[in-house]
Structures are given as structure tokens and as C-alpha cells.
Design an enzyme around this catalytic site. Structure first.
Site, PDB file in Angstrom:
ATOM      1  N   LYS A 151       1.994 -10.239   7.264  1.00 61.04           N
ATOM      2  CA  LYS A 151       1.027 -11.334   7.087  1.00 61.04           C
ATOM      3  C   LYS A 151       1.529 -12.335   6.039  1.00 61.04           C
ATOM      4  CE  LYS A 151      -2.468  -8.593   6.011  1.00 61.04           C
ATOM      5  NZ  LYS A 151      -1.924  -7.232   6.168  1.00 61.04           N
ATOM      6  N   ARG A 208       9.980  -3.345   0.922  1.00 60.00           N
ATOM      7  CA  ARG A 208       9.580  -4.702   0.498  1.00 60.00           C
ATOM      8  C   ARG A 208       9.895  -4.950  -0.975  1.00 60.00           C
ATOM      9  NH1 ARG A 208       3.798  -6.730   2.218  1.00 60.00           N
ATOM     10  NH2 ARG A 208       3.044  -4.852   1.185  1.00 60.00           N
ATOM     11  N   ARG A 263       6.221  -3.684  -5.380  1.00 64.46           N
ATOM     12  CA  ARG A 263       4.796  -3.549  -5.677  1.00 64.46           C
ATOM     13  C   ARG A 263       4.435  -2.099  -5.976  1.00 64.46           C
ATOM     14  NH1 ARG A 263       1.487  -6.762  -1.098  1.00 64.46           N
ATOM     15  NH2 ARG A 263       0.154  -4.937  -1.402  1.00 64.46           N
ATOM     16  N   ARG A 284      -3.938   3.147   2.225  1.00 67.16           N
ATOM     17  CA  ARG A 284      -4.192   1.784   2.713  1.00 67.16           C
ATOM     18  C   ARG A 284      -4.419   1.811   4.220  1.00 67.16           C
ATOM     19  NH1 ARG A 284       0.877  -1.120   0.127  1.00 67.16           N
ATOM     20  NH2 ARG A 284       0.078  -3.038   1.030  1.00 67.16           N
TER      21      ARG A 284
HETATM   22  P1  AMP Z   1      -2.392  -7.081   0.055  1.00 65.09           P
HETATM   23  O1  AMP Z   1      -1.528  -7.865  -0.882  1.00 65.09           O
HETATM   24  O2  AMP Z   1      -3.156  -7.950   0.999  1.00 65.09           O
HETATM   25  O3  AMP Z   1      -1.641  -5.977   0.746  1.00 65.09           O
HETATM   26  O4  AMP Z   1      -3.499  -6.368  -0.863  1.00 65.09           O
HETATM   27  C1  AMP Z   1      -3.126  -5.427  -1.851  1.00 65.09           C
HETATM   28  C2  AMP Z   1      -4.363  -4.689  -2.348  1.00 65.09           C
HETATM   29  O5  AMP Z   1      -5.278  -5.627  -2.937  1.00 65.09           O
HETATM   30  C3  AMP Z   1      -5.176  -3.987  -1.271  1.00 65.09           C
HETATM   31  O6  AMP Z   1      -4.664  -2.700  -0.949  1.00 65.09           O
HETATM   32  C4  AMP Z   1      -6.545  -3.903  -1.942  1.00 65.09           C
HETATM   33  O7  AMP Z   1      -6.568  -2.914  -2.947  1.00 65.09           O
HETATM   34  C5  AMP Z   1      -6.631  -5.262  -2.650  1.00 65.09           C
HETATM   35  N1  AMP Z   1      -7.188  -6.295  -1.744  1.00 65.09           N
HETATM   36  C6  AMP Z   1      -6.552  -7.406  -1.258  1.00 65.09           C
HETATM   37  N2  AMP Z   1      -7.355  -8.119  -0.453  1.00 65.09           N
HETATM   38  C7  AMP Z   1      -8.537  -7.447  -0.422  1.00 65.09           C
HETATM   39  C8  AMP Z   1      -9.761  -7.661   0.251  1.00 65.09           C
HETATM   40  N3  AMP Z   1      -9.941  -8.704   1.083  1.00 65.09           N
HETATM   41  N4  AMP Z   1     -10.760  -6.749   0.056  1.00 65.09           N
HETATM   42  C9  AMP Z   1     -10.610  -5.705  -0.766  1.00 65.09           C
HETATM   43  N5  AMP Z   1      -9.474  -5.424  -1.423  1.00 65.09           N
HETATM   44  C10 AMP Z   1      -8.437  -6.292  -1.260  1.00 65.09           C
END
Ligand code: AMP
Length: 245
Positions: A31, A152, A185, A196
């Protein structure tokens, strides 16, 4: 990988108003990488709730402190926190022609909040026609996701995304663009990935159903070269907008 050969030709933007676009898909489907391409092609901003949260962690804010433990364990941050973040971001003037939501909404509660919020803040075509939200879901096989997640690496400065297996930097551990030390990360581990995926399957999969039912939705195969995924997303977007979405 599929052998589709459609080359990616940058779309452009003068006669095409992308409007609000959601990028959906499991952790590691790409994404963020795709959002960066769309942002460049359409000149609209990427709004990544994960990036906003990581930025808060890096700055040591109260929000960052509240979110870090949950994120490291692969759990979702509460809806109210991310809804408020997105609501604040959508007041910025750069969202006027559209924007890419990356990693949001991730629960039905967030999707419902967003739908209600958008009825008051809209992207309009000249003449006043409102462009509704359209959703693109990127699909990738789960085994491949784990490889993408553990490989990553991210530049903390320009946010460019690398992968040590499929898209390594020219010099190991160093960003090609600004020379920064790349970061891994803290939630890109196998253990956090398992959590996740659980959150994704139980809480985020219903969001896909939600947008599918509204008919403003397309699936895209994410298991092909990055440029071909971008081309597939852009052609899905055009189709959706031509179909009246
Ligand atoms: P991402 O960078 O989108 O993979 O998000 C990393 C982490 O941030 C996720 O595993 C959640 O812990 C938190 N997070 C990001 N976006 C959301 C969201 N829309 N709702 C809840 N937690 C989020």
C-alpha cells in the site's frame, strides 16, 4: 508473479480528478509503495495513519507513547485516536483534488466514521459534483507477505520504501536518495506480523465487504512488478470514475 506485460505509463492529472482513494490490503501488500507512485502521478497527498503514528512516536508525543506498545505488538490503535488524526489531516488545503488513504479505515467503526465525515468535507468536480470515495484492495499471497514484511527497510527522512530481497538500495542499509541510514520497523517481525494478520482478518476484512457492497470497489493483483500494480490501480480508478463513482 504473473507475466502480465502492461507497462506503467504515468497518468496525468490535468483532465483526471482522482478524488478520495482508499488503498486497502493486508500488511505488506505494498500500500505504501503504491501510494507513493499514485502521489507522484496524480499530485495528491498520501495520508498514512501508520506514518502519522510513527511520526508521533519519533517525536515522543503523548499520542505516540499511547500507540507504541499496541503497534509493536501488531494490534490496532483505538478508533477514536485514528479518526481524530484523519479528521485533522483532512482539514489541510492540499486534499482539495483528492488524496490517498493508506492503512485507513481498518475497522468498520472507522469506515462508518469516515463515511459520515465525508458527507461534510467533499472533493468536487468543477460544477459541484461530489466525488465519492473509491476503494482499491491489493491482494497478495500470505507467504509472500511475510517475505515482504521481514525484508522491508524504510528511509526515515524521505520515507522511500526498500526491500532487501526484491528492491535493495544501491549501498546496503543506505537510502539512494538522501544517504540516510535505513530503518527496519519494530513491528516488521514474524511475531508482530502474525498478530497484524489476525487483526486484519477479523477487523479489516469487513471493511472490504463494506465498500464492495457500495459498488465503489476494485480488487487488484499485487503479486506482479510494482509498476504493473500501479498501472492496474490507475486503470481501476479510471473505470470507477467513468462508471459514475
Ligand atoms: P501501517 O504502517 O499501516 O502498517 O500501520 C502500522 C501500525 O499502526 C498498525 O499495525 C497499527 O498498530 C497502527 N495503525 C495504523 N493505521 C491504523 C488504523 N487505521 N487503525 C488502527 N491502528 C492503525
Amino acid at each position: 508473479m504473473t507475466s502480465e506485460s502492461a507497462a506503467h505509463t504515468p497518468a496525468l492529472a490535468d483532465d483526471f480528478l482522482p478524488g478520495p482513494v482508499l488503498l486497502l490490503g493486508a500488511p505488506g501488500v505494498g500500500k505504501g509503495t503504491q501510494a507513493q507512485s499514485l502521489m507522484a502521478d496524480y499530485r495528491i497527498p498520501q495520508i498514512s495513519t501508520g506514518d502519522i503514528l510513527r511520526d508521533n512516536i519519533a517525536r515522543g508525543t503523548e499520542l505516540g507513547k499511547a500507540a507504541k506498545g499496541l503497534m509493536d505488538q501488531g494490534q490496532l490503535v483505538p478508533d477514536e485516536i485514528v479518526n481524530d488524526m484523519v479528521g485533522a489531516r483532512l482539514t489541510q488545503p492540499d486534499v482539495e483534488h483528492g488524496y490517498i488513504l493508506d492503512g485507513y479505515p481498518r475497522t468498520l467503526g472507522q469506515a462508518e466514521w469516515l463515511d459520515a465525515h465525508l458527507s461534510s468535507t467533499a472533493v468536487e468536480r468543477p460544477g459541484g459534483e461530489v466525488l465519492p470515495l473509491v476503494a482499491i484492495n491489493i491482494r497478495v499471497d500470505e507467504q509472500e507477505l511475510l517475505r515482504r514484511i521481514t525484508g522491508r527497510r524504510i528511509c526515515p527522512v524521505c520515507k522511500h520504501i526498500y526491500n532487501i530481497y526484491s528492491k535493495p538500495p544501491k549501498r546496503e542499509g543506505v537510502c539512494d536518495f538522501d544517504g540516510s541510514q535505513l530503518q527496519h520497523r519494530s513491528d516488521d517481525t514474524e511475531a508482530a506480523f502474525t498478530e497484524r494478520m489476525k487483526a486484519y482478518n477479523s477487523l479489516t476484512a469487513p471493511v472490504i465487504e463494506h465498500y464492495c457492497r457500495q459498488g465503489r470497489f476494485r480488487d487488484v493483483d499485487g503479486d506482479q512488478p510494482v509498476e504493473q500494480v500501479t498501472a492496474a490501480i490507475e486503470s481501476a480508478l479510471k473505470e470507477l470514475r467513468q462508471a459514475g463513482a
